[in-house]
Design a protein around this motif. Structure first.
Motif, PDB file in Angstrom:
ATOM      1  N   ASN A 130       0.863  -1.184   0.000  1.00  0.00           N
ATOM      2  CA  ASN A 130       0.000   0.000   0.000  1.00  0.00           C
ATOM      3  C   ASN A 130       0.901   1.236   0.000  1.00  0.00           C
ATOM      4  O   ASN A 130       1.559   1.522   0.990  1.00  0.00           O
ATOM      5  N   THR A 131       0.954   1.924  -1.142  1.00  0.00           N
ATOM      6  CA  THR A 131       1.784   3.130  -1.236  1.00  0.00           C
ATOM      7  C   THR A 131       1.078   4.192  -2.061  1.00  0.00           C
ATOM      8  O   THR A 131       0.572   3.877  -3.141  1.00  0.00           O
ATOM      9  N   PRO A 132       0.971   5.417  -1.524  1.00  0.00           N
ATOM     10  CA  PRO A 132       1.297   5.853  -0.172  1.00  0.00           C
ATOM     11  C   PRO A 132       0.551   5.027   0.877  1.00  0.00           C
ATOM     12  O   PRO A 132      -0.560   4.566   0.627  1.00  0.00           O
ATOM     13  N   HIS A 133       1.176   4.896   2.054  1.00  0.00           N
ATOM     14  CA  HIS A 133       0.775   3.883   3.017  1.00  0.00           C
ATOM     15  C   HIS A 133      -0.137   4.416   4.121  1.00  0.00           C
ATOM     16  O   HIS A 133       0.175   5.395   4.788  1.00  0.00           O
ATOM     17  N   ASN A 134      -1.271   3.753   4.286  1.00  0.00           N
ATOM     18  CA  ASN A 134      -2.192   3.997   5.397  1.00  0.00           C
ATOM     19  C   ASN A 134      -1.922   2.931   6.452  1.00  0.00           C
ATOM     20  O   ASN A 134      -1.962   1.744   6.137  1.00  0.00           O
ATOM     21  N   VAL A 147       5.529  13.519  16.596  1.00  0.00           N
ATOM     22  CA  VAL A 147       4.780  13.372  15.347  1.00  0.00           C
ATOM     23  C   VAL A 147       5.685  12.817  14.251  1.00  0.00           C
ATOM     24  O   VAL A 147       6.820  13.267  14.080  1.00  0.00           O
ATOM     25  N   TYR A 148       5.172  11.827  13.513  1.00  0.00           N
ATOM     26  CA  TYR A 148       5.888  11.253  12.383  1.00  0.00           C
ATOM     27  C   TYR A 148       5.242  11.793  11.108  1.00  0.00           C
ATOM     28  O   TYR A 148       4.205  11.310  10.663  1.00  0.00           O
ATOM     29  N   GLU A 149       5.859  12.817  10.557  1.00  0.00           N
ATOM     30  CA  GLU A 149       5.229  13.547   9.457  1.00  0.00           C
ATOM     31  C   GLU A 149       5.063  12.661   8.230  1.00  0.00           C
ATOM     32  O   GLU A 149       6.012  12.015   7.780  1.00  0.00           O
ATOM     33  N   PRO A 150       3.862  12.642   7.646  1.00  0.00           N
ATOM     34  CA  PRO A 150       3.614  11.763   6.491  1.00  0.00           C
ATOM     35  C   PRO A 150       4.184  12.330   5.198  1.00  0.00           C
ATOM     36  O   PRO A 150       4.244  13.541   5.002  1.00  0.00           O
ATOM     37  N   GLN A 151       4.582  11.429   4.320  1.00  0.00           N
ATOM     38  CA  GLN A 151       5.021  11.822   2.980  1.00  0.00           C
ATOM     39  C   GLN A 151       3.846  11.835   2.010  1.00  0.00           C
ATOM     40  O   GLN A 151       3.900  12.461   0.963  1.00  0.00           O
ATOM     41  N   GLY A 164       1.517   7.018   6.358  1.00  0.00           N
ATOM     42  CA  GLY A 164       1.843   8.110   5.448  1.00  0.00           C
ATOM     43  C   GLY A 164       3.148   7.895   4.701  1.00  0.00           C
ATOM     44  O   GLY A 164       3.637   8.798   4.014  1.00  0.00           O
ATOM     45  N   LYS A 165       3.701   6.693   4.795  1.00  0.00           N
ATOM     46  CA  LYS A 165       4.980   6.383   4.151  1.00  0.00           C
ATOM     47  C   LYS A 165       4.825   6.264   2.633  1.00  0.00           C
ATOM     48  O   LYS A 165       3.838   5.727   2.133  1.00  0.00           O
ATOM     49  N   MET A 166       5.830   6.740   1.920  1.00  0.00           N
ATOM     50  CA  MET A 166       5.962   6.495   0.488  1.00  0.00           C
ATOM     51  C   MET A 166       7.038   5.435   0.292  1.00  0.00           C
ATOM     52  O   MET A 166       8.165   5.598   0.772  1.00  0.00           O
ATOM     53  N   PHE A 167       6.707   4.343  -0.369  1.00  0.00           N
ATOM     54  CA  PHE A 167       7.724   3.343  -0.668  1.00  0.00           C
ATOM     55  C   PHE A 167       8.689   3.924  -1.698  1.00  0.00           C
ATOM     56  O   PHE A 167       8.277   4.403  -2.758  1.00  0.00           O
TER      57      PHE A 167
END
Length: 478
Positions: free
Chosen positions: A253-257, A395-399, A260-263
């Motif tokens: 799953n990218t972008p990831h739910n 906070v882990y900021e999403p990409q 918020g990660k982008m592979f």
């Protein structure tokens, strides 16, 4: 007028909290109290009672249902000897699945009048020109009946054209695109159509809960590879160890739910190499592909040698803020599309016709629409993240996506569920406890997921409540 119903089942479950009661008023005559289960039961009865093609048959009196307290025999059973209530029944495949966390916290948000920063649906609608296209289709004779099972031709062509523009891949809309009832059905059709009992499927945890549920439905075995903060990078050695001779597929799953990660390209290339080495299918959920704030979205199917083994899933809802329309699609080579379409044919067969026509208009949107979309969501993201940091979260900021993960441990709660329940009941803000998205819930118990698919004023109100009522515990020396 008294309605008569032929009851073919000997027992009726009483669902907790649903207030279902049925009284035997006379032979074959039933009345129900209010309640969802009651309405569904009567609806089922009506379908048969008024259908002349359904043969009537007389039912033994002992199989007629009596569940009113007034009919009780006083010994824990009803007057006809049946238990007063029955535990909800479920297949062994699904018995370990819990009710969806989204339903729970959205209901709590309503009950406590909380700002809902939990479930990922916008509190605003998509563009008017797309809605008008749906209205126009509804008003057009011939566009309100069953559509062709795998999609109306103009939509299949529009999906293929968009995919070509984004990936450089030329796909045949007639043989390699299947329109589904949202991406969730595309996931289900893919699992049912291509995965066999006992097959192993690799998931990256945390994962969307529908993945686990649909794999349970086909008796597949799940292997998980955990993505960990702060960057949620793919642990390549763990990933290599997850592959075996029984591995049938990997789901990305990218972008990831929810992270918020982008592979990255290097991560996708590592996945592609392992898929080719072990002859494994790749299933990619790309519903957030247009919500990218940092980096570049790359479709795994576009990497060399991967289209022939990749199923790419996407939908209308997230990109165009029309989640209730439930329009999704699966793109795959013909030999994989066959299984997906077979499953789809017996799940929903076809998707709402007027909304398919409107989706054609959506996919013809200019590039400026997507640019404005990212700009607007960036503003919402920044407001929420800044507010969370000021309150005291890590906070882990999403990409990408419209979710942000944060660490709630500074506030002294034992786990994410306790924290989120306190948040909605006492602070007036709803969020999602992400531990349910992990194979090992402890891996996510220190985290909380917030959604920023809300208008800026709603996000600001949520932040205001957090600042006013959420406090770090006071530490005292012993």
């Amino acid at each position: 007028m008294m309605l008569r119903f032929n009851v073919s089942c000997p027992t009726v479950p009483h669902w907790p909290g649903d207030n279902l009661s049925i009284e035997r008023l006379g032979e074959g005559k039933l009345a129900t109290s209010k309640g969802i289960a009651g309405r569904r039961l009567i609806s089922s009865f009506l379908q048969f009672s008024f259908n002349p093609a359904v043969p009537r048959r007389r039912i033994p009196r002992q199989h007629q249902v009596t569940a009113m307290a007034s009919a009780s025999a006083g010994d824990g059973s009803s007057a006809n000897g049946l238990p007063k209530s029955h535990a909800p029944q479920i297949s062994k495949r699904l018995e370990n699945l819990k009710p969806t966390v989204f339903t729970k916290f959205s209901l709590l948000a309503l009950k406590y009048n909380a700002v809902n920063l939990g479930q990922g649906f916008p509190n605003f609608d998509g563009p008017e020109y797309i809605k008008e296209a749906a209205v126009g289709a509804i008003r057009t004779v011939g566009k309100n009946q069953y559509a062709r099972g795998h999609g109306i031709p103009p939509l299949n062509a529009a999906i293929a054209e968009r995919f070509n523009k984004e990936t450089g891949l030329h796909v045949d809309g007639e043989t390699e695109v299947t329109v589904t009832s949202g991406c969730t059905e595309a996931i289900a059709a893919t699992m049912i159509g291509l995965i066999n009992p006992g097959d192993e499927v690799i998931l990256f945890a945390p994962f969307y809960d529908s993945y686990e549920a649909t794999l349970a439905m086909v008796d597949a075995k799940i292997k998980t590879v955990t993505l960990r903060p702060p960057d949620f990078a793919v642990p390549v050695e763990e990933l290599k160890a997850a592959f075996s001779s029984k591995t049938r597929a990997i789901l990305i799953n990218t972008p990831h739910n929810p992270t918020g990660k982008m592979f990255s390209r290097s991560e996708l290339e590592a996945i592609a190499s392992l898929c080719k080495e072990h002859d494994v299918l790749a299933i990619t959920d790309e519903v957030y592909d247009k919500l990218v704030f940092k980096g570049q979205h790359i479709s795994l199917a576009s990497l060399e040698g991967m289209f022939e083994r990749t199923i790419t899933l996407n939908s209308l809802g997230k990109t165009f803020s029309l989640t209730g329309w439930k329009i999704g699609w699966a793109i795959a080579p013909t030999h994989l599309t066959w299984g997906i379409r077979q499953a789809h044919s017996y799940l929903t067969f076809a998707v709402a016709t007027p909304f398919q026509w409107a989706t054609v208009a959506a996919l013809q949107s200019p590039d400026s629409y997507y640019e404005d979309l990212v700009k607007e969501y960036s503003e919402r993201k920044d407001v929420l993240i800044q507010g969370l940091k000021e309150v005291g979260f890590t906070v882990y900021e999403p990409q990408g996506t419209y979710f942000v993960m944060a660490d709630h441990t500074p506030f002294g709660f034992k786990d994410d569920t306790e924290f989120c329940e306190y948040l909605v009941k006492e602070v007036g803000v709803a969020a999602i406890p992400p531990s349910v998205f992990y194979a090992n819930p402890a891996d996510g118990s220190h985290l909380v997921r917030f959604a920023f698919c809300k208008d800026v004023e709603t996000i600001k109100e949520g932040v205001k409540r957090l600042k006013a009522k959420l406090r770090r515990p006071v530490l005292t020396s012993s």
